[in-house]
Design a protein around this motif. Structure first.
Motif, short mmCIF file in Angstrom:
data_model
loop_
_atom_site.label_atom_id
_atom_site.label_comp_id
_atom_site.label_asym_id
_atom_site.label_seq_id
_atom_site.Cartn_x
_atom_site.Cartn_y
_atom_site.Cartn_z
N UNK A 353 0.82 -1.20 0.00
CA UNK A 353 0.00 0.00 0.00
C UNK A 353 0.86 1.26 0.00
N UNK A 354 1.92 1.26 0.81
CA UNK A 354 2.84 2.41 0.80
C UNK A 354 3.52 2.59 -0.54
N UNK A 355 3.85 1.46 -1.16
CA UNK A 355 4.48 1.54 -2.49
C UNK A 355 3.52 2.14 -3.51
N UNK A 356 2.24 1.73 -3.39
CA UNK A 356 1.25 2.31 -4.29
C UNK A 356 1.10 3.81 -4.04
N UNK A 357 1.12 4.22 -2.77
CA UNK A 357 1.04 5.64 -2.43
C UNK A 357 2.23 6.40 -2.98
N UNK A 398 -3.27 21.65 -2.26
CA UNK A 398 -3.80 21.53 -0.90
C UNK A 398 -4.43 20.15 -0.68
N UNK A 399 -5.21 19.69 -1.65
CA UNK A 399 -5.80 18.36 -1.54
C UNK A 399 -4.73 17.26 -1.45
N UNK A 405 -0.97 14.01 4.40
CA UNK A 405 -1.10 14.03 5.87
C UNK A 405 -1.90 12.83 6.36
N UNK A 406 -2.99 12.50 5.62
CA UNK A 406 -3.80 11.34 6.00
C UNK A 406 -2.98 10.04 5.90
N UNK A 407 -2.24 9.92 4.81
CA UNK A 407 -1.41 8.72 4.65
C UNK A 407 -0.32 8.66 5.72
N UNK A 408 0.21 9.83 6.11
CA UNK A 408 1.24 9.86 7.17
C UNK A 408 0.66 9.39 8.51
N UNK A 409 -0.63 9.82 8.75
CA UNK A 409 -1.29 9.36 9.99
C UNK A 409 -1.46 7.84 9.98
#
Length: 588
Positions: A353-357, A398-399, A405-409
């Motif tokens: 999932x992180x790789x996809x992000x 901004x989006x 930020x959401x992925x970092x959380x």
């Protein structure tokens, strides 16, 4: 272990020994012989037609172990009643299997000792076929054997052997275990006799269920005398024999939940007394010292407690606990491995999932760069639309920042989960460390038990020395008794000679009395003649009178002249002499 499982292990050895080419199959003729021998030893009526009827749909070829098991269960094991000698049964299966698998010439032990190790293997082996014994049970057996022969356990030597074993197969079959013991690898410096005695002691405990044995004094029920007997304690009985060779059994004391063992005060010159009360009789026993008395009372009370609770012998219960602990640890290990696999799969999914992000961010960055390039290219042409495009770009940026930020959380939450898993792994390591310390404490207890066994062996040697001194004292007493008997015989001979001499003196006395009577008769005749003569003198010579001797009592005449005592004194002396003779005879 159920009786059926115990019988199946020995039968498995016999079946595999008949499988010469190791194909897993045995001919019907051999199975007939095996079945007949099993029925004979276990005292079961044998039906020779049953085997043919059972396999009537098969050809005349060999029968596999799986095919023989239904017949074995139906026609043999289901009919077992337990009224047979298990030792004879094991001996028969051992005879069939050892010829093929064991080379006796390379071993330091006898065939009988090898048979006992084979029985111990069947007791300690896992309930899986082919039968093997794992390293934990091997260590348990070797420790008991080392304690029995009075040796010292070398932990490093067994650890080296366990490493070698783990590199190969991590378990041993029966013949490898016999070879291990018979090669003397763990009994260096111990002679064959001590090794044989050690094997026999472990066999007596694990197979025959002998919990304690030794010499003690037992009071008889009829004659009330004390006799030394060799006592052997089992979970449900106490047998006593004339000697420790078990050749002459004198009786049994059956134990049940109502039996008891209690100490008694010293009496009749006997010390260390205790009392065994069974359902039928009561027994008074005298131990050699207070320590042995306490040990016997505690052992008997333990057996009675186990009978009340319906629990097996301590070594059988310990074996069951070891197996349950191994199964529990195995289940925990499998569960831990499963959870680790699940965590690994979850980690891999998160990585994907992180790789996809990351790819999405890179693609977005690439798109933004292309858009910026297009914007720069068309800046001169789209000056009017510049502000609107710039605002749109800010909105998009901004989006994207909100998404980042959401992925970092989410990433921080995943890392927190990973840290929790690491804490759980450390807790598991602490639990394993606690288990290791528990094993060390168990080892300390085992060493303490070994020291107690050594002290018991020392006391046994002292008891044997005391027994030898007692035997020598008895021999000396017998010699003194024989000398007194000879002296008594000599006195009787002298007494008979004196009696003969007395009889001879009596005869001589009778002869002297007869001679005395003849002399008195002659004296009377002479007196009569004298009286006649005096009468004549008185008639012829008037007043003349002769002086006559006075009257005397009857006097005894002996061979040496007149006796110094009368008949009454002689009778009194004979009476005193007869009383002295009777007292001497009674004293002897």
């Amino acid at each position: 272990m159920a009786l059926r499982d115990e019988l199946l292990k020995s039968i498995w050895h016999a079946f595999t020994s008949l499988d010469v080419d190791k194909s897993g199959k045995v001919s019907k003729s051999q199975l007939k012989v095996l079945s007949h021998n099993l029925c004979t030893v276990m005292k079961i009526p044998h039906d020779p037609v049953a085997l043919e009827e059972h396999f009537k749909d098969d050809d005349e070829g060999p029968v596999s172990n799986q095919g023989y098991m239904p017949y074995l269960n139906k026609f043999i094991l289901d009919k077992v009643t337990g009224n047979f000698d298990l030792h004879d049964f094991n001996k028969m299966c051992w005879t069939l299997s050892n010829r093929k698998n064991l080379d006796q010439s390379q071993l330091l032990i006898s065939t009988d000792d090898a048979f006992k190790i084979w029985c111990i293997f069947n007791f300690l082996s896992e309930d899986r076929y082919p039968l093997t014994v794992i390293t934990e049970e091997i260590e348990y057996f070797l420790r008991k054997l080392t304690d029995a022969i009075g040796g010292s356990w070398v932990e490093e030597r067994f650890e080296d052997y366990k490493l070698q074993l783990n590199m190969k197969q991590q378990s041993l079959n029966a013949w490898e275990l016999i070879t291990l013991v018979g090669s003397g690898h763990f009994s260096k410096g111990i002679d064959r006799q001590a090794l044989s005695m050690g094997v026999n002691e472990v066999y007596q405990e694990l197979i025959v269920d002998v919990l304690k044995q030794g010499y003690m004094m037992k009071k008889g029920h009829k004659r009330k005398n004390w006799t030394e007997r060799w006592f052997m304690l089992k979970p449900n009985s106490i047998s006593y024999y004339v000697g420790e060779d078990l050749a002459d059994q004198k009786g049994d004391i059956l134990l049940d939940g109502n039996c008891s063992a209690e100490p008694l005060p010293d009496k009749d010159g006997k010390k260390c007394l205790f009392f065994i009360k069974s359902s039928h009789k009561s027994f008074e026993i005298s131990a050699s010292d207070k320590k042995r008395k306490h040990e016997w009372i505690l052992a008997i009370q333990t057996c009675v407690s186990l009978l009340r609770q319906g629990r097996p012998a301590p070594h059988r219960e310990a074996r069951q606990k070891r197996r349950e602990l191994r199964l529990k640890q195995q289940a925990e290990q499998e569960e831990l491995e499963l959870r680790m696999n699940e965590l690994q799969l979850a980690n891999e999914a998160k990585q994907l999932e992180l790789e996809d992000m990351r790819k999405a961010l890179e693609e977005a960055a690439t798109n933004a760069a292309e858009e910026e390039q297009r914007r720069l290219q068309t800046q001169t042409e789209l000056q009017d639309r510049y502000k609107m495009d710039l605002e749109r770009e800010k909105t998009v940026r901004k989006k994207m920042e909100e998404q980042v930020a959401q992925k970092s959380t989410e990433l921080e939450q995943y890392l927190q989960r990973v840290r929790e898993l690491e804490d759980m792994y450390r807790q598991l390591e602490d639990a394993l460390e606690d288990e290791k310390r528990a094993r060390q404490e168990e080892e300390a207890v085992r060493r303490l038990q070994a020291r107690l066994l050594e002290e018991e062996a020392t006391k046994r040697v002292e008891l044997e020395e005391f027994h030898l001194r007692q035997q020598r004292t008895i021999s000396e007493t017998e010699a003194e008794k024989q000398e007194l008997e000879k002296e008594r015989l000599a006195k009787e001979s002298a007494l008979q000679a004196a009696m003969k001499q007395l009889d001879q003196l009596e005869q001589e006395r009778q002869g002297a009395v007869e001679q005395y009577q003849m002399v008195m008769k002659k004296l009377e005749d002479a007196t009569n003649n004298t009286k006649t003569w005096k009468h004549k003198v008185a008639e012829h010579e008037g007043m003349l009178r002769l002086i006559q001797p006075g009257s005397k009592g009857q006097q005894m005449i002996t061979n040496w002249g007149p006796a110094a005592f009368s008949d009454a004194e002689l009778s009194l002396r004979q009476k005193k002499w007869q009383e002295m003779k009777n007292q001497t005879t009674q004293a002897q």
